[in-house]
Motif scaffolding. Structure first.
Motif, mmCIF file in Angstrom:
data_model
loop_
_atom_site.group_PDB
_atom_site.id
_atom_site.type_symbol
_atom_site.label_atom_id
_atom_site.label_comp_id
_atom_site.label_asym_id
_atom_site.label_seq_id
_atom_site.Cartn_x
_atom_site.Cartn_y
_atom_site.Cartn_z
ATOM 1 N N GLU A 20 0.812 -1.216 0.000
ATOM 2 C CA GLU A 20 0.000 0.000 0.000
ATOM 3 C C GLU A 20 0.845 1.265 0.000
ATOM 4 O OE1 GLU A 20 -3.325 2.151 2.935
ATOM 5 O OE2 GLU A 20 -2.489 0.178 3.448
ATOM 6 N N ARG A 26 1.888 1.441 -4.397
ATOM 7 C CA ARG A 26 1.683 2.854 -4.083
ATOM 8 C C ARG A 26 1.530 3.674 -5.362
ATOM 9 N NH1 ARG A 26 5.938 6.917 -0.967
ATOM 10 N NH2 ARG A 26 4.607 8.776 -1.030
ATOM 11 N N LEU A 29 -1.954 3.105 -6.794
ATOM 12 C CA LEU A 29 -2.966 3.764 -5.954
ATOM 13 C C LEU A 29 -2.920 5.279 -6.106
ATOM 14 C CD1 LEU A 29 -2.613 1.542 -2.769
ATOM 15 C CD2 LEU A 29 -4.707 1.811 -4.138
ATOM 16 N N SER A 30 -1.761 5.827 -6.395
ATOM 17 C CA SER A 30 -1.644 7.278 -6.557
ATOM 18 C C SER A 30 -2.342 7.773 -7.815
ATOM 19 C CB SER A 30 -0.165 7.692 -6.596
ATOM 20 O OG SER A 30 0.445 7.322 -7.827
ATOM 21 N N GLN A 32 -5.339 6.778 -8.719
ATOM 22 C CA GLN A 32 -6.767 6.555 -8.527
ATOM 23 C C GLN A 32 -7.544 7.864 -8.526
ATOM 24 O OE1 GLN A 32 -7.679 4.616 -4.811
ATOM 25 N NE2 GLN A 32 -9.600 3.749 -5.572
ATOM 26 N N TRP A 38 -10.256 4.274 -11.816
ATOM 27 C CA TRP A 38 -9.024 4.664 -12.492
ATOM 28 C C TRP A 38 -9.374 5.077 -13.920
ATOM 29 C CZ3 TRP A 38 -8.830 1.409 -8.460
ATOM 30 C CH2 TRP A 38 -7.740 1.500 -7.571
ATOM 31 N N LEU A 70 -3.689 -4.792 -8.444
ATOM 32 C CA LEU A 70 -3.527 -4.642 -6.998
ATOM 33 C C LEU A 70 -3.686 -5.982 -6.283
ATOM 34 C CD1 LEU A 70 -5.406 -1.275 -6.406
ATOM 35 C CD2 LEU A 70 -2.944 -1.672 -6.150
ATOM 36 N N LEU A 75 -2.038 -6.501 -2.408
ATOM 37 C CA LEU A 75 -2.574 -5.486 -1.500
ATOM 38 C C LEU A 75 -3.479 -6.159 -0.476
ATOM 39 C CD1 LEU A 75 -2.939 -2.419 -0.856
ATOM 40 C CD2 LEU A 75 -4.991 -2.510 -2.302
ATOM 41 N N CYS A 81 -7.346 1.522 2.557
ATOM 42 C CA CYS A 81 -7.484 2.000 1.176
ATOM 43 C C CYS A 81 -8.203 0.966 0.315
ATOM 44 C CB CYS A 81 -6.127 2.359 0.587
ATOM 45 S SG CYS A 81 -5.108 0.979 0.087
ATOM 46 N N THR A 85 -11.693 1.697 -1.523
ATOM 47 C CA THR A 85 -11.760 1.525 -2.969
ATOM 48 C C THR A 85 -12.936 0.653 -3.375
ATOM 49 O OG1 THR A 85 -9.387 1.839 -3.306
ATOM 50 C CG2 THR A 85 -10.552 0.529 -4.958
#
Length: 302
Positions: A20, A26, A29-30, A32, A38, A70, A75, A81, A85
């Motif tokens: 994560e 990471r 996820l950044s 998103q 996405w 993911l 994850l 998170c 999500t």
């Protein structure tokens, strides 16, 4: 750590918790969106046109591909998170086909196979997708995305997507007699073909099945299938099926002198980032998958 080094569970889970906050997890996820998606879409990015598809290939930046990646990265499904999500995707994401709610699935069997795997892993209610998949088995035991267009035979690509989904559902939610029967039928479809041959003639069904690919997205290859059968056998506590032997030999033959495996094929199309060095170059992901498959197989032969 888990599959090759037999590290204690506490140790590899501690390492997994970093997905994560470090590395590719990471980074993905950044990217998103605030609504949990996405690229603004479920299967393709918002505004993506058929012309762009023809020009650049299928895009891999939308929600469904991010969730699958993911899950593959490991994850933790219980992390904040991940829970956020899954909730946001359920409330905000709709399939491109006919605006269906994300966790109810759509009509494409391959898409639904991956969606049930992602949903089950991350704790979403995917019962509607399960019902659809169980009703769509072909008479030969597998599945085919072209069923809605009249196909009555199964495909390697669709079948592996559904099998992975059913296995994740059984592991995360629980098995039923119906899921067990469906999974056994799909497995037998592949095993009767030695994972890559036509049952009718014994010929290689598609030369691309012998080329190692990563990330596979929806595509099939023999290593993806072997990795599934390893995972299924460990879950079911069963021995390796002898019919996997020819595919195992193919994987052994592809090992480089330095002990690694190279990427044979990468899929064209938009991606947030690459995780391999390119075709023909050694791949850490493929090497991990090949080593754990061979380790499992060899232990089963002793």
């Amino acid at each position: 750590m888990r599959d090759l080094q037999d590290a204690p569970e506490a140790a590899w889970r501690e390492e997994r918790s970093k997905v994560e906050i470090e590395g590719w997890g990471r980074k993905l996820l950044s990217r998103q969106d605030e609504d949990g998606q996405w690229a603004g879409g479920a299967f393709v990015p918002a505004g993506f046109t058929p012309h762009e598809w023809r020009e650049h290939g299928q895009p891999w930046t939308a929600t469904c591909w991010a969730l699958t990646q993911l899950r593959e990265f490991g994850l933790e499904p219980a992390c904040a998170c991940a829970r956020r999500t899954i909730d946001l995707v359920g409330r905000n994401s709709r399939w491109d086909h006919a605006d269906e709610p994300y966790w109810q699935g759509e009509t494409d069997t391959c898409i639904n196979g991956r969606a049930i795997a992602d949903g089950a892993y991350f704790g979403a209610d995917v019962s509607a997708i399960l019902t659809r998949l169980l009703s769509e088995r072909q008479e030969d035991g597998g599945w085919n995305c072209e069923r809605e267009n009249g196909s009555r035979v199964s495909s390697f690509d669709t079948t592996i997507n559904v099998l992975e989904g059913l296995l994740e559902y059984e592991r995360s939610v629980g098995a039923t007699p119906q899921t067990r029967a469906a999974r056994r039928g799909g497995e037998d479809y592949l095993l009767c073909r030695c994972l890559f041959r036509r049952r009718s003639t014994g010929e290689v069904a598609d030369e691309q099945y012998l080329r190692l690919t990563h990330p596979n997205r929806w595509r099939y290859d023999v290593l993806r299938a072997l990795d599934y059968f390893r995972d299924a056998a460990l879950t079911d506590q069963t021995a390796p099926d002898p019919r996997l032997g020819e595919a195992i030999a193919i994987i052994r033959s592809k090992r480089l002198p330095d002990g690694r495996w190279a990427l044979d094929r990468s899929l064209r199309g938009q991606a947030w980032f690459t995780i391999d060095e390119g075709e023909g170059k050694p791949s850490a992901w493929l090497t991990l998958r090949a080593l754990r498959v061979l380790r499992w197989w060899d232990r089963g032969q002793s």
